[in-house]
Design a protein around this motif. Structure first.
Motif, PDB file in Angstrom:
ATOM      1  N   ALA A   1      -1.575  89.156   5.156  1.00 51.76           N
ATOM      2  CA  ALA A   1      -1.721  87.867   5.987  1.00 51.76           C
ATOM      3  C   ALA A   1      -1.420  87.816   7.472  1.00 51.76           C
ATOM      4  O   ALA A   1      -1.113  89.729   7.914  1.00 51.76           O
ATOM      5  N   ASP A   2      -1.650  87.891   7.963  1.00 52.46           N
ATOM      6  CA  ASP A   2      -1.316  88.364  10.207  1.00 52.46           C
ATOM      7  C   ASP A   2       0.530  86.952  10.096  1.00 52.46           C
ATOM      8  O   ASP A   2       0.310  88.067  11.080  1.00 52.46           O
ATOM      9  N   VAL A   3       0.698  86.794  10.032  1.00 55.73           N
ATOM     10  CA  VAL A   3       2.351  85.603  10.052  1.00 55.73           C
ATOM     11  C   VAL A   3       3.121  85.034   9.425  1.00 55.73           C
ATOM     12  O   VAL A   3       2.445  85.204   7.930  1.00 55.73           O
ATOM     13  N   VAL A   4       3.931  85.429   8.988  1.00 63.84           N
ATOM     14  CA  VAL A   4       4.741  85.033   8.164  1.00 63.84           C
ATOM     15  C   VAL A   4       5.739  83.263   8.680  1.00 63.84           C
ATOM     16  O   VAL A   4       6.703  82.987   9.296  1.00 63.84           O
ATOM     17  N   SER A   5       5.568  82.377   7.297  1.00 65.99           N
ATOM     18  CA  SER A   5       6.346  81.387   7.930  1.00 65.99           C
ATOM     19  C   SER A   5       7.666  81.515   6.770  1.00 65.99           C
ATOM     20  O   SER A   5       7.637  81.337   5.608  1.00 65.99           O
ATOM     21  N   GLY A   6       8.941  82.110   7.522  1.00 68.76           N
ATOM     22  CA  GLY A   6      10.225  82.147   6.422  1.00 68.76           C
ATOM     23  C   GLY A   6      10.993  82.499   7.391  1.00 68.76           C
ATOM     24  O   GLY A   6      10.869  82.250   8.538  1.00 68.76           O
ATOM     25  N   ALA A   7      12.212  83.103   7.505  1.00 70.23           N
ATOM     26  CA  ALA A   7      13.080  83.116   7.618  1.00 70.23           C
ATOM     27  C   ALA A   7      13.601  84.172   8.849  1.00 70.23           C
ATOM     28  O   ALA A   7      12.949  85.240   8.371  1.00 70.23           O
ATOM     29  N   PHE A   8      13.984  83.574   9.971  1.00 71.16           N
ATOM     30  CA  PHE A   8      14.081  84.070  11.039  1.00 71.16           C
ATOM     31  C   PHE A   8      14.828  86.315  10.752  1.00 71.16           C
ATOM     32  O   PHE A   8      14.566  86.943  11.339  1.00 71.16           O
ATOM     33  N   GLU A   9      15.557  86.006   9.746  1.00 62.04           N
ATOM     34  CA  GLU A   9      16.376  87.378   9.034  1.00 62.04           C
ATOM     35  C   GLU A   9      16.141  88.350   9.158  1.00 62.04           C
ATOM     36  O   GLU A   9      16.181  89.646   9.237  1.00 62.04           O
ATOM     37  N   HIS A  10      14.828  87.771   8.465  1.00 63.10           N
ATOM     38  CA  HIS A  10      14.028  89.594   8.515  1.00 63.10           C
ATOM     39  C   HIS A  10      13.119  90.297   9.380  1.00 63.10           C
ATOM     40  O   HIS A  10      13.315  91.473   9.016  1.00 63.10           O
ATOM     41  N   THR A  11      13.528  89.861  10.321  1.00 64.11           N
ATOM     42  CA  THR A  11      12.918  90.105  12.219  1.00 64.11           C
ATOM     43  C   THR A  11      14.455  91.369  12.258  1.00 64.11           C
ATOM     44  O   THR A  11      13.905  92.694  12.420  1.00 64.11           O
ATOM     45  N   ILE A  12      15.459  90.995  11.595  1.00 62.73           N
ATOM     46  CA  ILE A  12      16.681  92.316  12.630  1.00 62.73           C
ATOM     47  C   ILE A  12      16.713  93.637  11.200  1.00 62.73           C
ATOM     48  O   ILE A  12      16.622  94.228  10.906  1.00 62.73           O
ATOM     49  N   GLY A  13      16.238  92.499   9.925  1.00 62.63           N
ATOM     50  CA  GLY A  13      15.820  93.488   9.175  1.00 62.63           C
ATOM     51  C   GLY A  13      14.760  94.886   9.035  1.00 62.63           C
ATOM     52  O   GLY A  13      15.336  95.950   8.798  1.00 62.63           O
ATOM     53  N   LEU A  14      13.875  94.126   9.607  1.00 60.53           N
ATOM     54  CA  LEU A  14      12.587  94.367   9.735  1.00 60.53           C
ATOM     55  C   LEU A  14      12.995  95.881  11.092  1.00 60.53           C
ATOM     56  O   LEU A  14      12.311  96.836  10.548  1.00 60.53           O
ATOM     57  N   GLN A  15      13.367  95.314  11.701  1.00 66.73           N
ATOM     58  CA  GLN A  15      13.912  95.909  13.234  1.00 66.73           C
ATOM     59  C   GLN A  15      14.502  97.326  12.269  1.00 66.73           C
ATOM     60  O   GLN A  15      14.658  98.412  13.224  1.00 66.73           O
ATOM     61  N   ALA A  16      15.843  97.396  12.160  1.00 66.71           N
ATOM     62  CA  ALA A  16      16.640  98.368  11.267  1.00 66.71           C
ATOM     63  C   ALA A  16      15.882  99.178  10.643  1.00 66.71           C
ATOM     64  O   ALA A  16      16.091 100.891  10.312  1.00 66.71           O
ATOM     65  N   LYS A  17      14.631  98.584  10.254  1.00 65.75           N
ATOM     66  CA  LYS A  17      13.318  99.570   9.523  1.00 65.75           C
ATOM     67  C   LYS A  17      13.061 100.459  10.107  1.00 65.75           C
ATOM     68  O   LYS A  17      12.008 101.442   9.780  1.00 65.75           O
ATOM     69  N   GLY A  18      12.820 100.245  11.604  1.00 60.35           N
ATOM     70  CA  GLY A  18      11.937 100.753  12.735  1.00 60.35           C
ATOM     71  C   GLY A  18      10.422  99.872  12.949  1.00 60.35           C
ATOM     72  O   GLY A  18       9.541 100.253  13.220  1.00 60.35           O
ATOM     73  N   GLN A  19      10.754  98.791  12.321  1.00 57.63           N
ATOM     74  CA  GLN A  19       9.405  97.822  12.293  1.00 57.63           C
ATOM     75  C   GLN A  19      10.180  96.303  12.855  1.00 57.63           C
ATOM     76  O   GLN A  19      10.367  95.838  13.398  1.00 57.63           O
ATOM     77  N   ARG A  20       8.727  96.292  14.163  1.00 58.97           N
ATOM     78  CA  ARG A  20       9.218  95.389  15.508  1.00 58.97           C
ATOM     79  C   ARG A  20       8.638  94.219  14.798  1.00 58.97           C
ATOM     80  O   ARG A  20       6.916  94.028  15.231  1.00 58.97           O
ATOM     81  N   TYR A  21       9.480  92.597  14.484  1.00 60.01           N
ATOM     82  CA  TYR A  21       8.440  91.570  14.059  1.00 60.01           C
ATOM     83  C   TYR A  21       9.387  91.118  15.237  1.00 60.01           C
ATOM     84  O   TYR A  21       9.963  91.254  15.280  1.00 60.01           O
ATOM     85  N   GLN A  22       8.604  89.481  15.681  1.00 60.96           N
ATOM     86  CA  GLN A  22       9.435  88.939  16.488  1.00 60.96           C
ATOM     87  C   GLN A  22       8.565  87.462  16.112  1.00 60.96           C
ATOM     88  O   GLN A  22       8.170  87.276  16.080  1.00 60.96           O
TER      89      GLN A  22
END
Length: 347
Positions: A89-110
């Motif tokens: 999938a290209d985009v998620v319609s989901g909870a914002f806090e996942h972007t923070i958790g992903l950054q902690a794992k070295g992945q940049r989502y916005q």
């Protein structure tokens, strides 16, 4: 016979028309989506949490922005996230806090457009299996239903437990989805408590099958639980997708902002006529009563509140060991740039 003045005015008018048409054509070309077919992953599309997405789809707003959008529904937000990280999938319609958790794992989502300004998640306790429930501490050793493990419902439950001195490992989390299956799991006694959303919660509270332990359906309740504005449902994607497809991202944002503005003005009958019949879970009156409880939680304009990202980070730090010692650049987890343009276009 026409005079020279007439012909001169006609030529000027024609020149102005052609100049305007050329400018319009240029603007259209510049704004054309780089990627017209977009797949959006969502976890529990029938929930009010994701209602703006459904409205944008059902009213044809994505199509009017030049997009062919496919929405793939999963049991919970964590599953939708896996689809985007995995490339299906290209985009998620989901909870914002996942972007923070992903950054902690070295992945940049916005995040680029907010759907909800309150999580709408409610933690309820079964009157069947826990008739003597008095406090959150009583949930130690119990089974708690969430839409999917790792989803925003799981995070909210973790946070409420942490405030009562309990760790995630002190309970058992069970994925029950966000529809009739969740209701059945509670009614059958498979779970002792559940973090879920409307209309599921209203189906259980109307018959006094559960009691509410923590509620985030209104701004006031949300601020009481989290200590500030807590962003919830949003559209987010990898930073690479947004950078490579700015016009596509803008088109998605435009459609969502139009849906948010439509919801601000829509009456109950408008909503019932627009959503699929299956969303009503067989009870139209209940669906509308549930909508009345959560409508304040829908963002009016798609803008991320200034204190929202910090509130989300503070929440996660209460229980997420992966965030400990990690420096999070909150400014990289969201952008209001696309929303600002969409609001200028759609008043």
């Amino acid at each position: 016979m026409y005079n020279k003045k007439f012909w001169k005015q006609l030529l000027i008018a024609l020149a102005l028309f052609l100049a305007g048409w050329f400018t319009f054509g240029q603007a259209q070309a510049q704004g054309k989506p780089e990627k017209t077919k977009v797949t959006i992953a969502v976890g529990g599309k029938n929930l009010f949490y994701y209602l703006p997405l459904t409205i944008a789809e059902r009213l044809g707003y994505f199509k009017e922005e030049g997009l062919d959008v496919e929405i793939v529904d999963f049991a919970g937000g964590a599953k939708a996230l896996q689809a985007v990280v995995g490339g299906s999938a290209d985009v998620v319609s989901g909870a914002f806090e996942h972007t923070i958790g992903l950054q902690a794992k070295g992945q940049r989502y916005q995040e680029f457009v907010l759907q909800g300004r309150a999580p709408q998640i409610v933690l309820v306790v079964s009157n069947k299996t826990m008739p003597g429930f008095k406090s959150i501490a009583d949930l130690k050793g119990k089974k708690i239903g969430v839409t999917a493990p790792g989803s925003s419902t799981n995070m909210m439950a973790n946070f409420v437990l942490a405030k009562a001195g309990l760790k995630p490992s002190d309970v058992s989390f069970i994925g029950v989805g966000a529809s009739a299956g969740a209701v059945a799991a509670m009614r059958s006694g498979q779970i002792d408590a559940m973090a879920n959303l409307d209309p599921v919660i209203s189906m259980l509270t109307q018959k006094n099958e559960v009691r509410i332990a923590s509620d985030t359906r209104t701004l006031k309740d949300t601020q009481a639980v989290f200590g500030g504005n807590m962003p919830s449902g949003c559209l987010y994607a990898s930073a690479a997708f947004i950078q490579q497809n700015p016009n596509t991202t803008q088109a998605l944002t435009n459609a969502m902002v139009r849906a948010l503005k439509w919801l601000q003005k829509a009456g109950p009958s408008d909503i019932v006529k627009t959503v699929p019949e299956s969303y009503l879970l067989g009870d139209r009156a209940l669906y509308l009563a549930a909508w009345d409880k959560v409508k304040e939680a829908i963002s009016p304009d798609g803008m991320m509140p200034a204190d929202g990202p910090r509130t989300a980070q503070n929440m996660l730090q209460q229980f997420d060991a992966e965030l400990k010692g990690k420096t999070i650049r909150l400014e990289d987890t969201y952008t209001n740039a696309f929303v600002q343009k969409a609001n200028a276009k759609y008043k």
